[in-house]
Design a protein around this motif. Structure first.
Motif: not given
Length: 230
Positions: A135-144, A146-149, A151-161
């Motif tokens: 469940i954790g794997f699936a939820l993490t994948f889906l949240v990231l 949908l979030w990336g789709l 708001d593409a601007s978070i991808i750069k921030t996510a890479k820094v994180g």
């Protein structure tokens, strides 16, 4: 027995982390994605597979650059190893769930944790036996995803994180294996039958686990190369 088996796997993971990245660099540097997937399939623990993928990534990129001048982007072999290991975990989780249902429906091992003679599987039994990390794997994948789709601007921030988190991951992984080494009583494990398990696991590992994993990696990733830096 589970403790002994876990200890054996940890020992073999440490050995694989030293040997397999070197082997992959020597013989698979022309197929870097195959090498990355092989780390995910061959190294049995999640942390060990990710660490082996990172080592392989660095070693192959350095070797290819020194021999050909081609510079691959960092992280593609690591990502391949990690993704492969995550899919293996999900695969194991799904089959664990299926086997748990069969265990209850057919009343297996009733005297030691089996279900009652009633073949109806209740929702509570399913929930208790369900591998919840899936469940954790699936939820993490889906949240990231949908979030990336959205708001593409978070991808750069996510890479820094991710880059920041990798430093902590490396430190904590090293501390994990160091701590395991400190508390492991090898003599006690050996007296409890560790030697036989080591022998069986060694035969299985070198007879077919490594080579089946290499074959599967070759089938799926043969001819695929990471992006290059111009």
């Amino acid at each position: 027995m589970p403790v002994i088996l876990s200890a054996v796997i940890i020992v073999f993971v440490a050995v694989e982390m030293l040997i397999l990245p070197w082997f992959a660099t020597a013989f698979l540097h022309e197929e870097p994605m195959v090498a990355g997937a092989w780390m995910g399939l061959a190294v049995k623990s999640d942390g060990g597979a990710v660490a082996s993928g990172a080592i392989t990534d660095s070693m192959i990129r350095a070797k290819v650059f020194s021999e050909t001048g081609v510079q691959y982007e960092e992280g593609w072999m690591l990502m391949t190893a990690t993704t492969t290991k995550v899919f293996i975990d999900i695969f194991i989780g799904v089959w664990a769930f299926i086997l748990a249902i069969i265990w209850c429906m057919y009343n297996l091992n009733q005297n030691d944790g089996g279900c009652s003679t009633n073949t109806k599987v209740s929702a509570s039994q399913i929930w208790d036996r369900f591998p919840k990390f899936v469940i954790g794997f699936a939820l993490t994948f889906l949240v990231l995803l949908l979030w990336g789709l959205n708001d593409a601007s978070i991808i750069k921030t996510a890479k820094v994180g991710i880059d920041e988190a990798n430093g902590f991951r490396t430190i904590l992984f090293a501390l994990c294996f160091f701590s395991i080494g400190l508390i492991t009583n090898v003599r006690k494990l050996w007296d409890a039958g560790m030697g036989r398990i080591v022998a069986v696991y060694t035969v299985c590992l070198f007879a077919f686990i490594l080579w089946v994993g290499l074959f599967i990696s070759w089938v799926f990733y043969h001819g695929i190369l990471p992006p290059t830096i111009n």
